[in-house]
Design an enzyme around this catalytic site. Structure first.
Site, PDB file in Angstrom:
ATOM      1  N   LYS A  36      -0.689   9.836   5.232  1.00 29.61           N
ATOM      2  CA  LYS A  36      -1.496   8.624   5.366  1.00 29.61           C
ATOM      3  C   LYS A  36      -2.222   8.672   6.700  1.00 29.61           C
ATOM      4  O   LYS A  36      -1.606   8.895   7.740  1.00 29.61           O
ATOM      5  CB  LYS A  36      -0.611   7.376   5.314  1.00 29.61           C
ATOM      6  N   ASP A  64      -5.846   4.946   4.785  1.00 31.66           N
ATOM      7  CA  ASP A  64      -5.378   3.561   4.862  1.00 31.66           C
ATOM      8  C   ASP A  64      -6.408   2.732   5.628  1.00 31.66           C
ATOM      9  O   ASP A  64      -6.158   2.247   6.728  1.00 31.66           O
ATOM     10  CB  ASP A  64      -4.010   3.540   5.551  1.00 31.66           C
ATOM     11  N   LYS A  66      -8.034  -0.128   4.620  1.00 37.43           N
ATOM     12  CA  LYS A  66      -7.907  -1.582   4.455  1.00 37.43           C
ATOM     13  C   LYS A  66      -9.268  -2.275   4.572  1.00 37.43           C
ATOM     14  O   LYS A  66      -9.422  -3.278   5.281  1.00 37.43           O
ATOM     15  CB  LYS A  66      -6.919  -2.181   5.456  1.00 37.43           C
ATOM     16  N   PHE A  67     -10.259  -1.758   3.863  1.00 38.37           N
ATOM     17  CA  PHE A  67     -11.591  -2.357   3.919  1.00 38.37           C
ATOM     18  C   PHE A  67     -11.547  -3.807   3.435  1.00 38.37           C
ATOM     19  O   PHE A  67     -10.924  -4.128   2.419  1.00 38.37           O
ATOM     20  CB  PHE A  67     -12.569  -1.559   3.058  1.00 38.37           C
ATOM     21  N   HIS A  68     -12.257  -4.676   4.145  1.00 38.42           N
ATOM     22  CA  HIS A  68     -12.302  -6.099   3.799  1.00 38.42           C
ATOM     23  C   HIS A  68     -13.601  -6.674   4.367  1.00 38.42           C
ATOM     24  O   HIS A  68     -13.696  -6.929   5.568  1.00 38.42           O
ATOM     25  CB  HIS A  68     -11.087  -6.820   4.399  1.00 38.42           C
ATOM     26  N   ASP A  69     -14.592  -6.823   3.490  1.00 43.79           N
ATOM     27  CA  ASP A  69     -15.899  -7.314   3.929  1.00 43.79           C
ATOM     28  C   ASP A  69     -16.647  -7.782   2.685  1.00 43.79           C
ATOM     29  O   ASP A  69     -16.064  -7.850   1.592  1.00 43.79           O
ATOM     30  CB  ASP A  69     -16.659  -6.199   4.665  1.00 43.79           C
ATOM     31  N   PRO A  71     -19.018  -7.520  -0.593  1.00 38.71           N
ATOM     32  CA  PRO A  71     -19.013  -6.421  -1.568  1.00 38.71           C
ATOM     33  C   PRO A  71     -19.919  -5.251  -1.223  1.00 38.71           C
ATOM     34  O   PRO A  71     -19.518  -4.089  -1.349  1.00 38.71           O
ATOM     35  CB  PRO A  71     -19.450  -7.117  -2.861  1.00 38.71           C
ATOM     36  N   ASN A  72     -21.153  -5.526  -0.787  1.00 34.10           N
ATOM     37  CA  ASN A  72     -22.089  -4.443  -0.508  1.00 34.10           C
ATOM     38  C   ASN A  72     -21.600  -3.550   0.629  1.00 34.10           C
ATOM     39  O   ASN A  72     -21.720  -2.318   0.576  1.00 34.10           O
ATOM     40  CB  ASN A  72     -23.465  -5.023  -0.166  1.00 34.10           C
ATOM     41  N   THR A 124       3.507  -5.950   5.108  1.00 35.03           N
ATOM     42  CA  THR A 124       4.969  -6.021   5.209  1.00 35.03           C
ATOM     43  C   THR A 124       5.431  -6.697   6.499  1.00 35.03           C
ATOM     44  O   THR A 124       6.617  -6.994   6.647  1.00 35.03           O
ATOM     45  CB  THR A 124       5.599  -4.617   5.117  1.00 35.03           C
ATOM     46  N   ARG A 186      12.705   2.375   5.019  1.00 39.06           N
ATOM     47  CA  ARG A 186      13.599   2.656   6.128  1.00 39.06           C
ATOM     48  C   ARG A 186      14.910   3.242   5.603  1.00 39.06           C
ATOM     49  O   ARG A 186      15.700   2.526   4.975  1.00 39.06           O
ATOM     50  CB  ARG A 186      13.907   1.367   6.905  1.00 39.06           C
ATOM     51  N   GLN A 195       8.300  -4.437  10.841  1.00 38.46           N
ATOM     52  CA  GLN A 195       8.202  -4.754   9.424  1.00 38.46           C
ATOM     53  C   GLN A 195       9.379  -5.627   9.001  1.00 38.46           C
ATOM     54  O   GLN A 195      10.515  -5.414   9.440  1.00 38.46           O
ATOM     55  CB  GLN A 195       8.129  -3.474   8.591  1.00 38.46           C
ATOM     56  N   GLY A 215       6.825   6.423   7.860  1.00 38.04           N
ATOM     57  CA  GLY A 215       6.276   6.741   9.161  1.00 38.04           C
ATOM     58  C   GLY A 215       7.330   7.157  10.156  1.00 38.04           C
ATOM     59  O   GLY A 215       7.746   8.308  10.209  1.00 38.04           O
ATOM     60  N   ARG A 216       7.784   6.194  10.949  1.00 38.30           N
ATOM     61  CA  ARG A 216       8.633   6.496  12.091  1.00 38.30           C
ATOM     62  C   ARG A 216       9.948   7.168  11.729  1.00 38.30           C
ATOM     63  O   ARG A 216      10.513   7.906  12.541  1.00 38.30           O
ATOM     64  CB  ARG A 216       8.868   5.214  12.898  1.00 38.30           C
TER      65      ARG A 216
END
Length: 239
Positions: A36, A64, A66-69, A71-72, A124, A186, A195, A215-216
């Site tokens: 990721k 990862d 996380k697009f947020h805008d 639509p175009n 999370t 975990r 988290q 991840g960690r």
């Protein structure tokens, strides 16, 4: 496609430099399903990190983003990400159905082998108290996640990112083939850090998770390869 238990593991390369990310990627190539790449690494290393990881032997990259805008704008971002050859990319479901539909259309039009398009439901790090008091969302966290998963499915997305605690309700609402990408993993004895909705690898796979973002538990281990192999061995008993 998931052929072996190791294919379920996506290692989160949450580094602030390319050297560490590439060094770990080379060690884990072929031993896990993919990696990721999130906002920290992209902003630190630049967008050529995708090509460099592919050169290091990583065939599957989950961007990862996380697009947020509107639509175009999101459609344009998805088209650009698809050109990087990523295997999976995500958007925030709270951007709405029109945004997700635009993202899906852009992904399909940009490549003969479009990436999996996944919707982020509720992070999370958010618990019921934060959802209710800070975000002012009424009802239970589980019901809200279910609603967002169904919205993503109706918009044509391939699956969602959600905590392991919502796996059962998502599968019931959206079916077993709707892809679930699960962070907050975990292994026993590893702290939860920031988290709040977490589970062990074995319990998440037993509940029906398709992919586990780890991840960690791997990246900070004294021996990351051994840590990854231990998680693969753990989930092998549940699939």
């Amino acid at each position: 496609m998931i052929n072996e238990p190791k294919d379920r593991i996506l290692v989160a390369l949450d580094y602030d430099n390319a050297a560490d990310a590439l060094a770990l990627a080379q060690k884990l190539a072929g031993k896990v399903g993919g990696v990721k790449v999130g906002l920290e690494l992209v902003n630190a290393a630049g967008f050529d990190i995708f090509a460099r990881l592919q050169d290091a032997g990583i065939a599957r990259i989950f961007y990862d983003a996380k697009f947020h805008d509107i639509p175009n704008t999101v459609a344009g971002a998805i088209r650009a990400a698809t050109k990087r050859g990523v295997w999976m990319v995500n958007v925030h479901t709270c951007g709405g159905k029109a945004m997700m539909e635009a993202a899906k259309e852009a992904a399909q039009a940009s490549s003969n082998t479009p990436p999996l398009l996944i919707g982020v439901t509720v992070l999370t790090s958010i618990d019921q108290l934060a959802l209710s008091s800070e975000l002012r969302v009424s009802g239970s966290l589980s019901k809200h996640v279910t609603h967002l998963a169904q919205l993503a499915q109706s918009a044509g997305l391939d699956g969602v990112v959600a905590s392991p605690l919502e796996l059962e309700v998502i599968r019931a609402a959206c079916g077993e083939s709707f892809v679930t990408v699960i962070p907050g993993i975990r292994p026993a004895g590893v702290g939860t850090q920031d988290q709040k909705r977490v589970a062990t690898p074995a319990s998440a796979v037993a509940a029906g998770a398709h992919y586990l973002v780890v991840g960690r538990a791997i990246t900070t281990a004294a021996d990351p390869t051994a840590a990854a192999e231990a998680i693969v061995a753990e989930i092998s008993t549940r699939v």
